[in-house]
Design an enzyme around this catalytic site. Sequence first.
Site, PDB file in Angstrom:
ATOM      1  N   GLU A   1     -51.997  45.584  56.575  1.00 18.79           N
ATOM      2  CA  GLU A   1     -53.248  44.974  56.129  1.00 18.79           C
ATOM      3  C   GLU A   1     -53.193  44.542  54.675  1.00 18.79           C
ATOM      4  O   GLU A   1     -54.219  44.283  54.045  1.00 18.79           O
ATOM      5  CB  GLU A   1     -54.408  45.952  56.329  1.00 18.79           C
TER       6      GLU A   1
ATOM      7  N   ASP B   1     -56.754  42.091  64.610  1.00 19.11           N
ATOM      8  CA  ASP B   1     -55.954  40.883  64.344  1.00 19.11           C
ATOM      9  C   ASP B   1     -56.833  39.755  63.815  1.00 19.11           C
ATOM     10  O   ASP B   1     -56.461  39.044  62.873  1.00 19.11           O
ATOM     11  CB  ASP B   1     -55.252  40.430  65.624  1.00 19.11           C
TER      12      ASP B   1
ATOM     13  N   ASP C   1     -55.524  44.601  49.537  1.00 13.34           N
ATOM     14  CA  ASP C   1     -55.492  45.576  50.631  1.00 13.34           C
ATOM     15  C   ASP C   1     -56.871  45.606  51.293  1.00 13.34           C
ATOM     16  O   ASP C   1     -57.897  45.747  50.613  1.00 13.34           O
ATOM     17  CB  ASP C   1     -55.134  46.965  50.101  1.00 13.34           C
TER      18      ASP C   1
END
Length: 406
Positions: A315, A288, A271
């Site tokens: 994410e 991005d 994460d």
Amino acid sequence: MIPASMSRSLPRLRFESAQDEHHFDKASQASRLRYFLISGWVSLLIFNGFLVVDWLVSPDVFALGVLVRLMIFTSFGIATMLVAWRYRPVVLALPSGFAEGMVVMTGVLAALSVAVVLSSPAMRDSHWSVHYHGGFVPVIMYGTVVQRLRFRHAAVFAGIVLLIHWACMATGPREANAPVIPMLLFVSSVAMYTLIINYRLEYEERQQFLRHQRGQVLLAQLDRSRIELEKASRCDPLTGVANRRAFDLAMQEAWANAVAQGAPLSLLLVDVDHFKAYNDFYGHPAGDQCLRTVAQTLQAAVSTHQGLVARWGGEEFAVVLPSCALAEAQDVAARARQAIQAAGLRHERSATAATVTASLGVASAVPINGGDWAELLARADAALYEAKRGGRNRVSTLHRPEMLAS
């Protein structure tokens, strides 16, 4: 590659590309040699069947016919076909014109056999002499229609046989009322008509080859499109790594292999720390790019372990490590965490570090009796939660290295 269309300036039968012409010759060479040999045996039987005509003409002609047709020509023909069949790989390795030349040679020898009979004294004194020239017709048809020589070879062959026929007619006896002109026209017209048929047969064969090649190219294109579509359906368009669907399939396969082999299977959940704050502060394009950088970093970290990196969602990423024990998986996770931080992506809104970091959860299992990989996933998720709760930018592991599935 689709062969170029044949030249429209007929009657030249040839592909515009030399490479296409070579491919056409090679693609048909084996089947043509097989056809030459099979039709050669049949033609020998038919050729020797004309001994009946020799018998009807004269016993002396019959004796010469047996010698020329059966003992000399047939022996040579059988020997040629047996050698061609015995050394078939050698013949196929030669240029395609070699087999065509063999057929032309046997056909010319057959025509010469007819000429030998015509030149005999018994035939010269027979009123059948001019009619016997009809024997050149099956010889011509042998090369142009039966053996289906390539048109350029068939034209040369028919021309040679006609020259032999005309020479025999010119040097033969002249009986009163002998149908010399009708026989000349008959044999010559048969040669022309069979050449037209030969041309059409080769033209259609070339057209069929073009259609086959186009079909093969279309099938190859469809196959590539299917592979690309399948690949796209398993790829995350943003990061370029596997998507959730590909992850599920990879986990199923890895779990089944681990069960069958009694091997370990490890899973990492990753994460990106404080990603929402990063996205809000730097904007979505920068967010991005951040995810792409993390994905590439993970990919580099697991490349030596044949692992699969997948975007889990948002994410979060997942890494499947087949045949990888807990200690090794922890090393991979540690290197990945360090590499992500070392990438140096500035993160001014992070409460953990001045650059982008990630938290990782590690779980490993040795499935014994089948079961489901859902528990392994749940343990990796729990480990990730522990890493985030413990301050982020760290690796956490639930220490249950073996799973005894019921």
